[in-house]
Design an enzyme around this catalytic site. Structure first.
Site, PDB file in Angstrom:
ATOM      1  CG  ASP A  51       5.355  50.921 -43.964  1.00 28.02           C
ATOM      2  OD1 ASP A  51       5.267  50.050 -43.348  1.00 28.02           O
ATOM      3  OD2 ASP A  51       5.870  52.059 -43.596  1.00 28.02           O
ATOM      4  CE1 TYR A  56       4.775  56.591 -39.556  1.00 24.34           C
ATOM      5  CE2 TYR A  56       3.833  55.202 -41.357  1.00 24.34           C
ATOM      6  CZ  TYR A  56       5.096  55.713 -40.464  1.00 24.34           C
ATOM      7  OH  TYR A  56       6.163  55.148 -40.714  1.00 24.34           O
ATOM      8  CE  LYS A  82       6.730  51.668 -40.111  1.00 20.87           C
ATOM      9  NZ  LYS A  82       5.603  51.891 -40.982  1.00 20.87           N
TER      10      LYS A  82
END
Length: 328
Positions: A51, A56, A82
């Protein structure tokens, strides 16, 4: 490694997944060499669910995960990223780090609309170099991350066009499933009333310390056929370090109440012949609603230690005995 199924997406996830925030320098620097070595250890240990997210390291995590997975057989792993944040070029002096050391200098634009979601997935595919993602999570929608007024605007964009686009991406086979990736229960309950979700990545709200997902969210997920992926099992660190000075809970230094609760749980774990980190790692997997638990390790030593903890036995009574000291 054993797998659990997200039925409505037709996906089998390894019980342990790799959360790729740490390898993007969350709180401490992580070099490319360390990131790739950590990903390799995860793979060699049987982890096949990864993931990541644009947030990030402002794209750094997606780049590093992509470089690792690009040579692997595509049918051998599941990958999620995401949507909700778009990255824009910006001078380094104008961009906060958001807690990531060595992050790219990119500004963040929130966009939960259908158009924003399409732009986000296109950018993520370019960053990773992969041909597709299996799961998309709508990242940090809700009042935990946004002020009330901002969130109302984001939710309006999401419900007007974002949900329809995600449903179409699934129906057309571009993705296998979609859900939310959030740190709060309330927004999950809200969206479940509006749409079917294949899965929810809930961070920090179904842990040995914080069980706020337990009362309403988990029963509703069971009713609606929605699987849970659990992140933040250490609640930002305190369930790994124990109740030590400076321990972090929910991304900030833990207050006296949290330290007291964790100290009590530590004592219960010791009496049961284990340590709090081992108990915390294994806790979510006791529930069949949980498809996978993400380990967000930033180096091989931490990942190796966590993997060893997963092999140790934990007395089930520990989880019930600690209930009195949890947040609910």
């Amino acid at each position: 490694m054993r797998k659990r199924r997200i039925a409505s997406a037709g996906l089998d996830l390894t019980e342990i997944g790799f959360g790729a925030a740490g390898i993007a320098g969350l709180y401490v620097e992580c070099t490319e060499e360390t990131a790739q070595a950590t990903l390799e250890l995860a793979w060699q240990s049987g982890i096949r669910y990864f993931d990541t997210a644009p947030f990030y390291g402002a794209g750094l995590s997606e780049e590093r995960v992509g470089r690792f997975l690009v040579g692997k057989p595509r049918e051998d792993y599941v990958i999620s990223t995401k949507v909700g944040r778009l990255l824009q070029p910006a001078p380094a002096s104008a961009v906060p780090s958001h807690g990531f050391v060595g992050a790219h200098a990119r500004a963040i634009e929130y966009d939960y609309s259908g158009d924003g979601i399409l732009r986000s997935i296109e950018a993520s595919i370019k960053r990773t170099g992969l041909d597709r993602f299996d799961i998309l999570y709508v990242h940090d929608i809700g009042t935990y991350a946004h002020a009330e007024g901002d969130n109302a605007r984001h939710m309006q964009a999401f419900t007007r066009s974002g949900i329809a686009v995600l449903d179409e991406l699934k129906a057309s086979g571009v993705i296998r499933g979609w859900g939310l990736g959030v740190n709060e229960v309330a927004v999950c309950l809200d969206v479940l009333e509006r749409s079917h979700l294949d899965c929810i990545l809930i961070a920090g709200r179904y842990t040995l310390l914080d069980r706020r997902a337990e009362e309403r969210l988990i029963p509703l997920c069971a009713e609606r056929g929605t699987s849970l992926v659990v992140g933040g099992v250490f609640n930002s660190g305190i369930l790994a370090t124990g109740a030590v000075t400076g321990a972090r809970f929910d991304y900030v230094e833990a207050n006296a109440d949290i330290l007291e609760r964790v100290g009590r749980i530590e004592s219960i774990a010791a009496e049961a012949g284990t340590d709090i980190a081992t108990a915390a790692l294994q806790f979510p997997l006791q529930n069949p609603a949980v498809a996978s638990v993400l380990i967000g390790s930033a180096d091989t030593s931490t990942l190796g230690r966590n993997l060893i903890s997963l092999t140790r036995s934990v007395e089930p009574m520990l989880y019930e005995a600690s209930r009195a000291f949890t947040l609910r």
